[in-house]
Design an enzyme around this catalytic site. Structure first.
Site, PDB file in Angstrom:
ATOM      1  N   HIS A   8     -19.882  -3.314 -15.464  1.00  0.00           N
ATOM      2  CA  HIS A   8     -19.782  -3.129 -14.261  1.00  0.00           C
ATOM      3  C   HIS A   8     -20.375  -1.823 -13.945  1.00  0.00           C
ATOM      4  CE1 HIS A   8     -19.716  -3.819  -9.588  1.00  0.00           C
ATOM      5  NE2 HIS A   8     -18.581  -2.976  -9.499  1.00  0.00           N
ATOM      6  N   ARG A  42     -25.436 -10.247  -5.798  1.00  0.00           N
ATOM      7  CA  ARG A  42     -26.266  -9.415  -5.436  1.00  0.00           C
ATOM      8  C   ARG A  42     -27.623  -9.527  -5.865  1.00  0.00           C
ATOM      9  NH1 ARG A  42     -22.288  -4.154  -5.666  1.00  0.00           N
ATOM     10  NH2 ARG A  42     -21.478  -4.251  -3.399  1.00  0.00           N
ATOM     11  N   VAL A  68      -9.538  -5.177  -9.301  1.00  0.00           N
ATOM     12  CA  VAL A  68     -10.817  -4.963  -8.434  1.00  0.00           C
ATOM     13  C   VAL A  68     -11.172  -3.320  -8.472  1.00  0.00           C
ATOM     14  CG1 VAL A  68     -11.948  -5.219  -6.064  1.00  0.00           C
ATOM     15  CG2 VAL A  68     -10.348  -6.654  -6.835  1.00  0.00           C
ATOM     16  N   THR A  69     -10.074  -2.586  -8.830  1.00  0.00           N
ATOM     17  CA  THR A  69     -10.268  -1.082  -8.884  1.00  0.00           C
ATOM     18  C   THR A  69     -11.336  -0.623  -9.676  1.00  0.00           C
ATOM     19  OG1 THR A  69      -7.896  -0.971  -7.904  1.00  0.00           O
ATOM     20  CG2 THR A  69      -8.928   0.950  -8.804  1.00  0.00           C
ATOM     21  N   ASP A 102       0.879  -1.044   0.054  1.00  0.00           N
ATOM     22  CA  ASP A 102      -0.026  -0.194   0.031  1.00  0.00           C
ATOM     23  C   ASP A 102       0.799   1.283  -0.123  1.00  0.00           C
ATOM     24  OD1 ASP A 102      -3.203   0.274   0.953  1.00  0.00           O
ATOM     25  OD2 ASP A 102      -2.069   2.128   1.015  1.00  0.00           O
ATOM     26  N   ARG A 128     -17.355   9.980 -13.080  1.00  0.00           N
ATOM     27  CA  ARG A 128     -16.661   8.758 -13.462  1.00  0.00           C
ATOM     28  C   ARG A 128     -15.382   9.029 -14.293  1.00  0.00           C
ATOM     29  NH1 ARG A 128     -20.226   4.627 -12.066  1.00  0.00           N
ATOM     30  NH2 ARG A 128     -22.475   5.267 -11.962  1.00  0.00           N
TER      31      ARG A 128
HETATM   32  N1  APR Z   1      -0.470   2.530  -4.377  1.00  0.00           N
HETATM   33  C1  APR Z   1      -0.841   1.637  -3.412  1.00  0.00           C
HETATM   34  N2  APR Z   1      -2.031   1.645  -2.670  1.00  0.00           N
HETATM   35  C2  APR Z   1      -2.887   2.939  -2.880  1.00  0.00           C
HETATM   36  C3  APR Z   1      -2.530   3.696  -4.030  1.00  0.00           C
HETATM   37  C4  APR Z   1      -1.275   3.647  -4.730  1.00  0.00           C
HETATM   38  N3  APR Z   1      -0.875   4.658  -5.693  1.00  0.00           N
HETATM   39  N4  APR Z   1      -3.401   4.784  -3.781  1.00  0.00           N
HETATM   40  C5  APR Z   1      -4.303   4.312  -3.077  1.00  0.00           C
HETATM   41  N5  APR Z   1      -3.915   3.277  -2.483  1.00  0.00           N
HETATM   42  C6  APR Z   1      -4.694   2.344  -1.362  1.00  0.00           C
HETATM   43  C7  APR Z   1      -5.241   3.246  -0.058  1.00  0.00           C
HETATM   44  O1  APR Z   1      -4.136   3.854   0.770  1.00  0.00           O
HETATM   45  C8  APR Z   1      -6.134   2.253   0.723  1.00  0.00           C
HETATM   46  O2  APR Z   1      -5.522   1.726   1.550  1.00  0.00           O
HETATM   47  O3  APR Z   1      -5.730   1.782  -1.481  1.00  0.00           O
HETATM   48  C9  APR Z   1      -6.304   1.367  -0.584  1.00  0.00           C
HETATM   49  C10 APR Z   1      -8.019   1.540  -0.923  1.00  0.00           C
HETATM   50  O4  APR Z   1      -8.596   0.894   0.090  1.00  0.00           O
HETATM   51  P1  APR Z   1     -10.115   1.588   0.649  1.00  0.00           P
HETATM   52  O5  APR Z   1     -10.167   2.940   0.507  1.00  0.00           O
HETATM   53  O6  APR Z   1     -10.383   0.952   1.904  1.00  0.00           O
HETATM   54  O7  APR Z   1     -10.904   1.313  -0.424  1.00  0.00           O
HETATM   55  P2  APR Z   1     -11.615  -0.283  -0.659  1.00  0.00           P
HETATM   56  O8  APR Z   1     -12.914  -0.246  -0.070  1.00  0.00           O
HETATM   57  O9  APR Z   1     -10.785  -1.321  -0.255  1.00  0.00           O
HETATM   58  O10 APR Z   1     -11.824  -0.317  -2.378  1.00  0.00           O
HETATM   59  C11 APR Z   1     -10.904  -0.595  -3.046  1.00  0.00           C
HETATM   60  O11 APR Z   1     -12.105  -1.281  -4.912  1.00  0.00           O
HETATM   61  O12 APR Z   1     -14.392  -1.021  -5.111  1.00  0.00           O
HETATM   62  C12 APR Z   1     -12.887  -0.723  -5.568  1.00  0.00           C
HETATM   63  O13 APR Z   1     -12.409   1.230  -7.016  1.00  0.00           O
HETATM   64  C13 APR Z   1     -12.988   0.719  -5.805  1.00  0.00           C
HETATM   65  O14 APR Z   1     -10.949   2.360  -4.907  1.00  0.00           O
HETATM   66  C14 APR Z   1     -11.996   1.083  -4.488  1.00  0.00           C
HETATM   67  C15 APR Z   1     -11.238  -0.251  -4.661  1.00  0.00           C
END
Ligand code: APR
Length: 294
Positions: free
Chosen positions: A174, A150, A117-118, A32, A87
């Site tokens: 999606h 869902r 997943v992103t 992360d 978006r």
């Molecule tokens: N490199 C690595 N990690 C990153 C980066 C990066 N450049 N940018 C953001 N992150 C990390 C954040 O620090 C955070 O810990 O990605 C993580 C995202 O976690 P959450 O905000 O909890 O999001 P989450 O609910 O896990 O969803 C992940 O899935 O539903 C999709 O696109 C949606 O962004 C969402 C992703």
């Protein structure tokens, strides 16, 4: 089996927890941008493994060297859409993140399979493909498995019967133009109602707890990992690239090499038209990202 997760947030950590509890791998790396978050969750998960009497090792940090020669890499890193953000603005921000992650995955784990997943999911599948340089059979997007869960949940609530083994599924993009294929006998009003609940299933969770879902998305990823690790003849709904390099969820068969087979789409005319329209939008979105500039 070595599985890395980029993004140690809600979805990433839930995936790691499921991988451990189902004893699916020997090594997990959490990466992360927030190094301390990844380190802290890796320690917590390591202690979870010990409490469960398991020997799997979990490491965390911001260094991609942690995933050197890993087998599967799951990209959950990204930011959520903010109020008033379009978006396409979100796509640009998350595309930057996915490009960076994919290039580093290609460097450190060139033989891995990437699960994306992103969001916006189908576009990010394309971004991961372009920036990793991997064969398209090694890039798999998780959306259809979540949307299908869902759909089955809405059907289960409405019909009052167990739907976990139902063949009902969701394919397509999606977003609001996803295509619900129900194997139940519903009239058009009932079907439209169930479809609307399915499309709005994620928004309901955000409305209730102010953050997006993570348990069911993590379970969708686990289904894909299981098929990649153990081989699986059961079709899964995954967003994969076709020969025109368009990504959307469809029923596929996976094995340890990635995507093995895309099953034929047998769509009714109205669903075909919805899909064609969303493919046009996908192409516009991809062109707007101007990936050559990355
Ligand atoms: N490199 C690595 N990690 C990153 C980066 C990066 N450049 N940018 C953001 N992150 C990390 C954040 O620090 C955070 O810990 O990605 C993580 C995202 O976690 P959450 O905000 O909890 O999001 P989450 O609910 O896990 O969803 C992940 O899935 O539903 C999709 O696109 C949606 O962004 C969402 C992703």
């Amino acid at each position: 089996m070595k599985i890395a997760i980029i993004g140690a947030g809600n979805v990433g950590a839930s995936i790691a927890s499921l991988l451990l509890s189902k004893q699916m791998c020997d090594n997990i790396a959490l990466i992360d941008i927030n190094s301390n978050l990844a380190k802290a969750k890796a320690i917590d998960l390591s202690q979870m493994a010990i409490a469960l009497s398991q020997s799997a090792k979990v490491v965390g940090g911001d260094d991609y060297k942690l995933l050197e020669n890993f087998d599967i890499v799951i990209i959950t890193a990204g930011v959520a859409r903010k109020d008033g953000q379009s978006r396409s603005e979100l796509a640009k921000i998350n595309a930057n993140i996915v490009v960076d992650a994919s290039k580093k995955i290609a460097k450190f784990a060139p033989n891995s399979t990437i699960i994306v997943v992103t969001n916006p999911l189908d576009i990010m599948v394309y971004v991961a493909y372009k920036s990793s340089g991997f064969n398209k059979s090694k890039i798999i997007g998780m959306a259809g498995e979540l949307d299908s869960a869902r759909l089955k949940f809405s059907l289960q609530n409405y019909l009052g019967k167990d739907m976990k083994d139902s063949k009902s599924c969701v394919i397509g993009m999606h977003n609001d133009s996803m295509i619900c294929l129900s194997s139940e006998n519903l009239n058009s009003n009932e079907f439209e109602n169930i479809k609307s609940q399915t499309i709005n299933g994620g928004a309901l969770i955000v409305k209730l707890m102010n953050t997006s879902a993570f348990y069911a998305p993590a379970a969708g990823v686990i289904n894909i990992c299981q098929a990649l690790i153990y081989g699986n003849s059961k079709p899964l709904s995954c967003s994969v690239l076709d020969d025109n390099l368009v990504a959307f969820s469809r029923l596929v068969k996976l094995d340890k090499n990635g995507v093995k087979e895309l099953l034929e789409l047998n769509l009714e005319q109205k669903d075909r038209e919805i899909l064609d329209k969303s493919i046009d939008e996908f192409i516009i979105n991809i062109n707007n990202l101007n990936l050559n500039g990355f």
